[in-house]
Motif scaffolding. Structure first.
Motif, mmCIF file in Angstrom:
data_model
loop_
_atom_site.group_PDB
_atom_site.id
_atom_site.type_symbol
_atom_site.label_atom_id
_atom_site.label_comp_id
_atom_site.label_asym_id
_atom_site.label_seq_id
_atom_site.Cartn_x
_atom_site.Cartn_y
_atom_site.Cartn_z
ATOM 1 N N THR A 177 52.193 13.924 51.205
ATOM 2 C CA THR A 177 51.733 15.307 51.409
ATOM 3 C C THR A 177 52.820 16.151 52.058
ATOM 4 O OG1 THR A 177 49.466 14.509 51.663
ATOM 5 C CG2 THR A 177 49.934 16.723 52.466
ATOM 6 N N ASN A 178 53.542 15.566 53.013
ATOM 7 C CA ASN A 178 54.627 16.291 53.674
ATOM 8 C C ASN A 178 55.752 16.623 52.699
ATOM 9 O OD1 ASN A 178 56.181 17.439 55.714
ATOM 10 N ND2 ASN A 178 57.127 15.484 56.251
ATOM 11 N N ILE A 208 38.755 16.343 48.652
ATOM 12 C CA ILE A 208 39.415 17.602 49.002
ATOM 13 C C ILE A 208 39.441 17.798 50.505
ATOM 14 C CG2 ILE A 208 39.179 20.112 48.841
ATOM 15 C CD1 ILE A 208 38.337 19.810 45.992
ATOM 16 N N LEU A 209 38.362 17.418 51.206
ATOM 17 C CA LEU A 209 38.348 17.545 52.663
ATOM 18 C C LEU A 209 39.423 16.677 53.304
ATOM 19 C CD1 LEU A 209 34.500 17.645 53.397
ATOM 20 C CD2 LEU A 209 36.120 19.545 53.426
ATOM 21 N N GLU A 210 39.606 15.469 52.791
ATOM 22 C CA GLU A 210 40.671 14.615 53.329
ATOM 23 C C GLU A 210 42.049 15.230 53.068
ATOM 24 O OE1 GLU A 210 40.098 10.874 51.505
ATOM 25 O OE2 GLU A 210 38.305 10.349 52.675
ATOM 26 N N SER A 211 42.233 15.803 51.884
ATOM 27 C CA SER A 211 43.518 16.444 51.591
ATOM 28 C C SER A 211 43.752 17.649 52.507
ATOM 29 C CB SER A 211 43.559 16.894 50.126
ATOM 30 O OG SER A 211 43.389 15.794 49.253
ATOM 31 N N VAL A 212 42.691 18.411 52.777
ATOM 32 C CA VAL A 212 42.822 19.565 53.668
ATOM 33 C C VAL A 212 43.181 19.115 55.081
ATOM 34 C CG1 VAL A 212 41.563 21.460 54.735
ATOM 35 C CG2 VAL A 212 41.310 21.038 52.297
ATOM 36 N N VAL A 218 50.123 18.489 58.592
ATOM 37 C CA VAL A 218 51.495 18.802 58.171
ATOM 38 C C VAL A 218 51.866 20.220 58.586
ATOM 39 C CG1 VAL A 218 53.001 19.101 56.178
ATOM 40 C CG2 VAL A 218 51.460 17.150 56.276
ATOM 41 N N ILE A 219 50.922 21.156 58.461
ATOM 42 C CA ILE A 219 51.186 22.544 58.859
ATOM 43 C C ILE A 219 51.440 22.626 60.356
ATOM 44 C CG2 ILE A 219 50.156 24.839 59.046
ATOM 45 C CD1 ILE A 219 48.712 24.285 56.424
ATOM 46 N N LYS A 220 50.661 21.905 61.152
ATOM 47 C CA LYS A 220 50.863 21.916 62.608
ATOM 48 C C LYS A 220 52.226 21.355 62.975
ATOM 49 C CE LYS A 220 45.954 21.519 63.786
ATOM 50 N NZ LYS A 220 44.909 20.654 64.412
ATOM 51 N N SER A 221 52.669 20.329 62.258
ATOM 52 C CA SER A 221 53.971 19.743 62.569
ATOM 53 C C SER A 221 55.125 20.649 62.148
ATOM 54 C CB SER A 221 54.115 18.385 61.877
ATOM 55 O OG SER A 221 54.071 18.550 60.465
ATOM 56 N N ALA A 238 51.594 27.399 51.569
ATOM 57 C CA ALA A 238 52.174 26.163 51.037
ATOM 58 C C ALA A 238 51.206 24.998 51.203
ATOM 59 C CB ALA A 238 53.502 25.865 51.734
ATOM 60 N N GLY A 239 50.453 24.978 52.320
ATOM 61 C CA GLY A 239 49.452 23.939 52.502
ATOM 62 C C GLY A 239 48.340 24.029 51.475
ATOM 63 N N ALA A 240 47.901 25.239 51.151
ATOM 64 C CA ALA A 240 46.856 25.410 50.135
ATOM 65 C C ALA A 240 47.349 24.974 48.757
ATOM 66 C CB ALA A 240 46.395 26.866 50.107
ATOM 67 N N ILE A 241 48.591 25.314 48.431
ATOM 68 C CA ILE A 241 49.152 24.882 47.155
ATOM 69 C C ILE A 241 49.282 23.362 47.118
ATOM 70 C CG2 ILE A 241 51.196 24.992 45.682
ATOM 71 C CD1 ILE A 241 49.594 27.492 45.552
#
Length: 395
Positions: A177-178, A208-212, A218-221, A238-241
């Motif tokens: 994911t990163n 989808i919830l797990e992916s979110v 990843v966004i927080k990092s 970018a996280g939504a994409i």
């Protein structure tokens, strides 16, 4: 004694030899001698004939590349963004431009892997032929993230920093994911919202919830203490994409093919008719305002409108004709004007229902992109001149 079929009766052949199947003849039309084989570039198995036996020899297989691939406008823009990113990284890290360009392109666009010569030559061709204007190149250059790290050299460093800020131990899914998140950040960072693909509405599910949740970590990092609001918006997008790509959701680009506005045939005919009438009015104006006019000037006009050239009231009739043509032009122009106003109202109505924000922006008129804002010192000095001096005012 005559020779048999396919045999030689002497130094000269009295009849053509029949070539066996699969054997190509030489320049003289004869079959190759003693097992000689002509090199074949088609990759087929060739046979050679001799007096002893028939031997088979595999021909060399030629290495052919794929056919010509068409590049879309979005891919051309992405290549120019990759070019500016590679130049920035070359300036920061001192790496090789060709390697940086190829590495970044293959990482951003893995579906279309390429090699250095093609990418470098295509970029050079765009710059030499001015495929993009100066304004477009500046917009593409501003859209890249400044000081982007080299993915080939600093990937481990970025992952270590991300892992240090990540509260949980990194898993293979989190690392994947990163990686997708970093790719999307390079593609869509600093890109206008109108040029980005539209994110569709997702149906709720456990996957989808797990992916979110993974995308949120990843966004927080990726967010740092010196990040701006624009960096935060880019990270969220970018996280939504990334969530859409992980779940195989197709994205639709907003850059649709512009619809060609075809002018109706009747409007074309009216405009052509107006231009012809204007030419006639110009001719009449030249004749009427000339002190010593000649009848050759208006000979064609009088014949078209059935006016006698030798009439004593020729000048008066030409004045009446000129006024009549002017009124005719005005009537035709009013028809075209009413049509243009109706088309404008229709387009504004459609734009209002489809995109109200864009409709209100169009009403504001021109929008300046680069705005210069006053500095705090200028604001302080301006208000100090107003309030620092005491004064009496008669109301």
């Amino acid at each position: 004694m005559k020779g048999g079929r396919g045999q030689r009766a002497g130094p000269l052949r009295s009849r053509p030899e029949v070539e066996p199947d699969g054997v190509s003849c030489g320049a003289s039309g004869a079959a190759p001698r003693d097992g000689t084989v002509r090199p074949n570039s088609h990759g087929r198995e060739r046979r050679s004939i001799s007096l002893d036996k028939i031997r088979t020899r595999p021909a060399e297989v030629s290495s052919t590349r794929d056919g010509k691939v068409r590049w879309t406008q979005e891919e051309n823009i992405l290549l120019m963004r990759t070019h500016f990113i590679a130049q920035q990284q070359q300036h920061d890290t001192g790496g090789n431009y060709r390697e940086l360009l190829t590495t970044i392109w293959n990482e951003i666009n893995p579906e279309k892997q390429s090699y250095p010569n093609l990418l470098v030559n295509r970029v050079r061709l765009f710059l030499q032929n001015e495929r993009f204007s100066t304004v477009e190149l500046e917009a593409i250059k501003k859209s890249i993230r400044p000081h982007t790290p080299n993915p080939a050299e600093n990937t481990d460093v970025d992952n270590e920093e991300a892992y240090a800020e990540h509260p949980m131990e990194p898993t293979p899914q989190w690392c994947q994911t990163n990686k997708i998140f970093q790719k999307n950040m390079k593609m869509y960072a600093r890109v206008s919202t109108q040029d980005r693909p539209k994110i569709p509405r997702l149906k709720g599910s456990r996957k989808i919830l797990e992916s979110v949740e993974r995308a949120n970590t990843v966004i927080k990092s990726s967010i740092r203490s010196d990040s701006t609001i624009a960096d935060f918006v880019d990270s969220v997008y970018a996280g939504a994409i990334t969530v859409c790509e992980k779940n195989g959701i197709r994205l639709y680009s907003r850059q649709t093919k512009p619809r060609e506005e075809k002018m109706p045939p009747w409007k074309t005919r009216l405009e052509k008719k107006i231009n012809n009438i204007r030419k006639i009015i110009g001719t009449l104006h030249t004749y009427l305002n000339n002190n010593s006019p000649t009848r050759k000037i208006v000979k064609r006009v009088t014949s078209q409108h059935h006016i006698k050239a030798r009439d004593e009231q020729l000048r008066q009739q030409l004045i009446i004709l000129c006024d009549t043509l002017k009124q005719k032009i005005k009537a035709l122009g009013n028809r075209i004007r009413r049509y243009n106003e109706r088309v404008k109202r229709y387009k504004n109505s459609q734009l209002y229902y489809k995109n109200p924000k864009q409709f209100h922006r169009s009403l504001e008129g021109t929008v300046t992109v680069n705005k210069s804002y006053p500095t705090p010192e200028n604001i302080h000095a301006t208000w100090k001149e107003i309030w620092a001096h005491a004064g009496d005012h008669d109301d």
